[in-house]
Design a protein around this motif. Structure first.
Motif, PDB file in Angstrom:
ATOM      1  N   GLN A 118     -15.355 -12.837 -53.219  1.00  0.00           N
ATOM      2  CA  GLN A 118     -16.168 -13.032 -54.425  1.00  0.00           C
ATOM      3  C   GLN A 118     -15.409 -13.852 -55.480  1.00  0.00           C
ATOM      4  OE1 GLN A 118     -18.578  -9.499 -55.645  1.00  0.00           O
ATOM      5  NE2 GLN A 118     -17.136  -8.368 -54.354  1.00  0.00           N
ATOM      6  N   PRO A 119     -14.876 -15.011 -55.113  1.00  0.00           N
ATOM      7  CA  PRO A 119     -14.008 -15.752 -56.031  1.00  0.00           C
ATOM      8  C   PRO A 119     -14.690 -16.203 -57.317  1.00  0.00           C
ATOM      9  CG  PRO A 119     -14.610 -17.114 -54.154  1.00  0.00           C
ATOM     10  CD  PRO A 119     -15.079 -15.740 -53.834  1.00  0.00           C
ATOM     11  N   TRP A 120     -15.959 -16.675 -57.210  1.00  0.00           N
ATOM     12  CA  TRP A 120     -16.602 -17.219 -58.404  1.00  0.00           C
ATOM     13  C   TRP A 120     -16.891 -16.139 -59.442  1.00  0.00           C
ATOM     14  CZ3 TRP A 120     -15.713 -21.969 -58.889  1.00  0.00           C
ATOM     15  CH2 TRP A 120     -15.689 -22.834 -57.796  1.00  0.00           C
ATOM     16  N   MET A 121     -17.318 -14.982 -58.995  1.00  0.00           N
ATOM     17  CA  MET A 121     -17.576 -13.884 -59.919  1.00  0.00           C
ATOM     18  C   MET A 121     -16.272 -13.457 -60.601  1.00  0.00           C
ATOM     19  SD  MET A 121     -19.839 -11.851 -61.257  1.00  0.00           S
ATOM     20  CE  MET A 121     -21.244 -11.872 -60.129  1.00  0.00           C
ATOM     21  N   GLY A 122     -15.190 -13.360 -59.816  1.00  0.00           N
ATOM     22  CA  GLY A 122     -13.901 -12.966 -60.377  1.00  0.00           C
ATOM     23  C   GLY A 122     -13.388 -13.975 -61.385  1.00  0.00           C
ATOM     24  N   LEU A 123     -13.542 -15.269 -61.062  1.00  0.00           N
ATOM     25  CA  LEU A 123     -13.090 -16.315 -61.981  1.00  0.00           C
ATOM     26  C   LEU A 123     -13.907 -16.311 -63.268  1.00  0.00           C
ATOM     27  CD1 LEU A 123     -12.349 -19.351 -59.632  1.00  0.00           C
ATOM     28  CD2 LEU A 123     -10.719 -17.893 -60.825  1.00  0.00           C
ATOM     29  N   GLY A 124     -15.192 -16.026 -63.150  1.00  0.00           N
ATOM     30  CA  GLY A 124     -16.046 -15.965 -64.342  1.00  0.00           C
ATOM     31  C   GLY A 124     -15.601 -14.867 -65.285  1.00  0.00           C
ATOM     32  N   ILE A 125     -15.291 -13.702 -64.729  1.00  0.00           N
ATOM     33  CA  ILE A 125     -14.833 -12.579 -65.552  1.00  0.00           C
ATOM     34  C   ILE A 125     -13.484 -12.897 -66.187  1.00  0.00           C
ATOM     35  CG2 ILE A 125     -14.058 -10.174 -65.474  1.00  0.00           C
ATOM     36  CD1 ILE A 125     -16.128  -9.720 -63.247  1.00  0.00           C
ATOM     37  N   ASN A 126     -12.597 -13.485 -65.405  1.00  0.00           N
ATOM     38  CA  ASN A 126     -11.265 -13.820 -65.914  1.00  0.00           C
ATOM     39  C   ASN A 126     -11.333 -14.879 -67.023  1.00  0.00           C
ATOM     40  OD1 ASN A 126      -8.583 -12.758 -64.944  1.00  0.00           O
ATOM     41  ND2 ASN A 126      -8.074 -14.928 -65.157  1.00  0.00           N
ATOM     42  N   THR A 127     -12.250 -15.829 -66.877  1.00  0.00           N
ATOM     43  CA  THR A 127     -12.421 -16.865 -67.892  1.00  0.00           C
ATOM     44  C   THR A 127     -12.910 -16.268 -69.207  1.00  0.00           C
ATOM     45  OG1 THR A 127     -12.895 -18.543 -66.214  1.00  0.00           O
ATOM     46  CG2 THR A 127     -13.612 -19.012 -68.465  1.00  0.00           C
ATOM     47  N   SER A 128     -13.822 -15.297 -69.119  1.00  0.00           N
ATOM     48  CA  SER A 128     -14.315 -14.618 -70.322  1.00  0.00           C
ATOM     49  C   SER A 128     -13.167 -13.933 -71.061  1.00  0.00           C
ATOM     50  CB  SER A 128     -15.390 -13.591 -69.947  1.00  0.00           C
ATOM     51  OG  SER A 128     -16.485 -14.216 -69.320  1.00  0.00           O
ATOM     52  N   ALA A 129     -12.296 -13.288 -70.286  1.00  0.00           N
ATOM     53  CA  ALA A 129     -11.138 -12.619 -70.882  1.00  0.00           C
ATOM     54  C   ALA A 129     -10.211 -13.634 -71.548  1.00  0.00           C
ATOM     55  CB  ALA A 129     -10.383 -11.833 -69.808  1.00  0.00           C
ATOM     56  N   ASP A 162      -0.604 -15.961 -72.207  1.00  0.00           N
ATOM     57  CA  ASP A 162      -1.590 -15.387 -71.295  1.00  0.00           C
ATOM     58  C   ASP A 162      -2.774 -16.342 -71.116  1.00  0.00           C
ATOM     59  OD1 ASP A 162      -2.625 -13.529 -69.623  1.00  0.00           O
ATOM     60  OD2 ASP A 162      -3.011 -11.998 -71.135  1.00  0.00           O
ATOM     61  N   VAL A 163      -3.169 -16.993 -72.212  1.00  0.00           N
ATOM     62  CA  VAL A 163      -4.284 -17.943 -72.146  1.00  0.00           C
ATOM     63  C   VAL A 163      -3.922 -19.129 -71.249  1.00  0.00           C
ATOM     64  CG1 VAL A 163      -5.708 -19.546 -73.477  1.00  0.00           C
ATOM     65  CG2 VAL A 163      -5.156 -17.291 -74.416  1.00  0.00           C
ATOM     66  N   VAL A 164      -2.709 -19.661 -71.439  1.00  0.00           N
ATOM     67  CA  VAL A 164      -2.248 -20.782 -70.614  1.00  0.00           C
ATOM     68  C   VAL A 164      -2.194 -20.365 -69.146  1.00  0.00           C
ATOM     69  CG1 VAL A 164      -0.308 -22.325 -70.144  1.00  0.00           C
ATOM     70  CG2 VAL A 164      -0.948 -21.813 -72.505  1.00  0.00           C
ATOM     71  N   THR A 165      -1.709 -19.141 -68.923  1.00  0.00           N
ATOM     72  CA  THR A 165      -1.660 -18.607 -67.560  1.00  0.00           C
ATOM     73  C   THR A 165      -3.052 -18.569 -66.945  1.00  0.00           C
ATOM     74  OG1 THR A 165       0.278 -17.245 -68.047  1.00  0.00           O
ATOM     75  CG2 THR A 165      -1.086 -16.576 -66.179  1.00  0.00           C
ATOM     76  N   SER A 166      -4.007 -18.039 -67.690  1.00  0.00           N
ATOM     77  CA  SER A 166      -5.380 -17.921 -67.186  1.00  0.00           C
ATOM     78  C   SER A 166      -5.980 -19.285 -66.876  1.00  0.00           C
ATOM     79  CB  SER A 166      -6.252 -17.190 -68.216  1.00  0.00           C
ATOM     80  OG  SER A 166      -5.790 -15.870 -68.429  1.00  0.00           O
ATOM     81  N   ALA A 167      -5.697 -20.278 -67.738  1.00  0.00           N
ATOM     82  CA  ALA A 167      -6.219 -21.628 -67.500  1.00  0.00           C
ATOM     83  C   ALA A 167      -5.640 -22.212 -66.218  1.00  0.00           C
ATOM     84  CB  ALA A 167      -5.892 -22.525 -68.696  1.00  0.00           C
ATOM     85  N   GLY A 168      -4.323 -22.021 -66.025  1.00  0.00           N
ATOM     86  CA  GLY A 168      -3.692 -22.519 -64.808  1.00  0.00           C
ATOM     87  C   GLY A 168      -4.227 -21.835 -63.564  1.00  0.00           C
ATOM     88  N   VAL A 169      -4.431 -20.530 -63.678  1.00  0.00           N
ATOM     89  CA  VAL A 169      -4.984 -19.761 -62.552  1.00  0.00           C
ATOM     90  C   VAL A 169      -6.383 -20.252 -62.216  1.00  0.00           C
ATOM     91  CG1 VAL A 169      -5.878 -17.485 -61.923  1.00  0.00           C
ATOM     92  CG2 VAL A 169      -3.585 -17.701 -62.900  1.00  0.00           C
ATOM     93  N   LEU A 170      -7.187 -20.478 -63.246  1.00  0.00           N
ATOM     94  CA  LEU A 170      -8.563 -20.944 -63.028  1.00  0.00           C
ATOM     95  C   LEU A 170      -8.585 -22.265 -62.273  1.00  0.00           C
ATOM     96  CD1 LEU A 170     -11.625 -20.769 -63.610  1.00  0.00           C
ATOM     97  CD2 LEU A 170     -11.175 -21.969 -65.757  1.00  0.00           C
ATOM     98  N   ILE A 171      -7.787 -23.225 -62.734  1.00  0.00           N
ATOM     99  CA  ILE A 171      -7.752 -24.547 -62.095  1.00  0.00           C
ATOM    100  C   ILE A 171      -7.240 -24.452 -60.661  1.00  0.00           C
ATOM    101  CG2 ILE A 171      -6.672 -26.828 -62.170  1.00  0.00           C
ATOM    102  CD1 ILE A 171      -6.594 -26.494 -65.245  1.00  0.00           C
ATOM    103  N   GLY A 172      -6.154 -23.687 -60.477  1.00  0.00           N
ATOM    104  CA  GLY A 172      -5.554 -23.565 -59.147  1.00  0.00           C
ATOM    105  C   GLY A 172      -6.461 -22.882 -58.146  1.00  0.00           C
ATOM    106  N   ILE A 177     -10.306 -22.665 -53.505  1.00  0.00           N
ATOM    107  CA  ILE A 177     -11.629 -22.383 -52.968  1.00  0.00           C
ATOM    108  C   ILE A 177     -12.198 -23.609 -52.258  1.00  0.00           C
ATOM    109  CG2 ILE A 177     -14.018 -21.850 -53.595  1.00  0.00           C
ATOM    110  CD1 ILE A 177     -12.838 -20.166 -55.927  1.00  0.00           C
ATOM    111  N   PHE A 178     -12.068 -24.764 -52.903  1.00  0.00           N
ATOM    112  CA  PHE A 178     -12.656 -25.984 -52.330  1.00  0.00           C
ATOM    113  C   PHE A 178     -11.863 -26.526 -51.140  1.00  0.00           C
ATOM    114  CE2 PHE A 178     -14.869 -26.367 -56.499  1.00  0.00           C
ATOM    115  CZ  PHE A 178     -16.156 -26.496 -56.010  1.00  0.00           C
ATOM    116  N   THR A 179     -10.560 -26.341 -51.127  1.00  0.00           N
ATOM    117  CA  THR A 179      -9.735 -26.881 -50.036  1.00  0.00           C
ATOM    118  C   THR A 179      -9.555 -25.892 -48.888  1.00  0.00           C
ATOM    119  OG1 THR A 179      -7.675 -26.098 -51.055  1.00  0.00           O
ATOM    120  CG2 THR A 179      -8.442 -28.315 -51.658  1.00  0.00           C
ATOM    121  N   GLY A 180      -9.718 -24.606 -49.195  1.00  0.00           N
ATOM    122  CA  GLY A 180      -9.491 -23.597 -48.167  1.00  0.00           C
ATOM    123  C   GLY A 180      -8.020 -23.303 -47.932  1.00  0.00           C
ATOM    124  N   TRP A 181      -7.145 -23.841 -48.784  1.00  0.00           N
ATOM    125  CA  TRP A 181      -5.703 -23.596 -48.649  1.00  0.00           C
ATOM    126  C   TRP A 181      -5.359 -22.284 -49.373  1.00  0.00           C
ATOM    127  CZ3 TRP A 181      -3.880 -29.162 -50.362  1.00  0.00           C
ATOM    128  CH2 TRP A 181      -4.291 -30.081 -49.392  1.00  0.00           C
TER     129      TRP A 181
END
Length: 309
Positions: A118-129, A162-172, A177-181
């Motif tokens: 469920q990556p997209w749902m998790g990323l959405g919640i993390n982005t809100s935080a 923490d915000v910078v961390t979250s942004a990096g996590v989101l991008i990575g 997800i798209f590459t499957g790596w």
């Protein structure tokens, strides 16, 4: 507003923000833990672990701020201003501990990489935080600087990390997800851990500098000189200006040379004028002036320029 009322309002503002930092930290941590549990992402685990450290440090910051605002007493005649630095040091230590725990988790995940759930749902919640954290970090740093509160500034910088961390996590993770790596997930967490280590070292370094009675910066030093100079009419010279910072308080000490036959009342009037000017410009200032006769002057007799040696 009187000086006492201004100090009381400042204290209430700082304490209120410190209290709400705990509430915000709990809420953000809860969201990030949900995101991690939904996805199983090591990167999101690292983000959540850093937020758990935010909760502990927010509680420590509130305690330190309350202690630092206590009035001077017989055991602490110069006040309790440095209490906030201990909170900031603790925050730095906890950041480093969180980074080491993340590295341990990364090592395990690199040996056994797993796909995200469920990556997209998790990323959405993390982005809100992360959005909540970004707004709160801005408020903490802005008010912390205005009120000269090391604990609020350190807390705000930690939250911004923490915000910078979250942004990096989101991008990575989007890339993973798209590459499957799937290996990108633990590698991203490792980068997060290294960044956290750097920020923890920085927070501890700045706080320890404060505990070592660091002087004001050069710009503030020159401003203090100008205030003293423009309000020292009647004095012959000012020398040996020293400053130090202790939390919100700025301590200023210098020697003022006057004519040997000047009365105590006259020299005292000059001191009062200088002190009033400094207090009007610098919050929570503590001033010590050592008055000396003209044979202690360091400048040549007859000097009419700025009375500084």
């Amino acid at each position: 507003m009187t000086v006492a009322a201004a100090k009381s309002a400042s204290k209430q503002r700082v304490v209120t923000l410190a209290f709400w930092s705990i509430i915000v930290a709990f809420a953000v941590t809860g969201l990030k833990i949900i995101a991690w549990r939904m996805t199983g992402s090591v990167a999101l685990y690292s983000d959540a672990l850093e937020s758990i450290a935010n909760v502990v440090t927010a509680i420590a910051a509130l305690w330190a701020i309350k202690i630092s605002h206590m009035p001077a007493d017989s055991d602490h005649p110069f006040g309790h201003h440095k209490a906030e630095y201990f909170s900031a040091v603790l925050e730095g230590v906890l950041i480093v501990v969180a980074a080491l725990l993340i590295i341990a988790k990364v090592w395990d995940s690199l040996r056994n990489p797993t796909p995200l759930e469920q990556p997209w749902m998790g990323l959405g919640i993390n982005t809100s935080a992360a959005i909540v954290n970004a707004v709160w970090a801005f408020i903490l740093i802005r008010v912390g600087r205005a009120e000269k509160s090391p604990a609020l500034i350190a807390d705000g910088r930690h939250v911004m990390t923490d915000v910078v961390t979250s942004a990096g996590v989101l991008i990575g993770l989007i890339g993973a997800i798209f590459t499957g790596w799937h290996v990108l997930d633990p590698l991203l967490a490792l980068i997060v851990a290294l960044n956290i280590l750097y920020q923890g070292w920085r927070v501890m370094g700045e706080s320890l500098s404060g505990l070592m009675d660091r002087a004001v910066d050069n710009e503030e030093h020159l401003r203090i000189r100008d205030i003293i100079s423009s309000n020292s009419k009647g004095a012959l010279e000012v020398h040996d200006l020293k400053t130090r910072i202790a939390g919100r308080a700025t301590f200023i000490e210098f020697h003022m040379v006057v004519e040997a036959d000047m009365t105590v009342a006259e020299s005292h009037a000059i001191c009062d004028r200088i002190e009033d000017a400094l207090k009007a410009e610098i919050p929570s200032v503590r001033i010590t002036i050592h008055v000396e006769p003209d044979d202690e002057a360091k400048l040549p007799k007859g000097t009419v320029a700025v009375p500084f040696a």
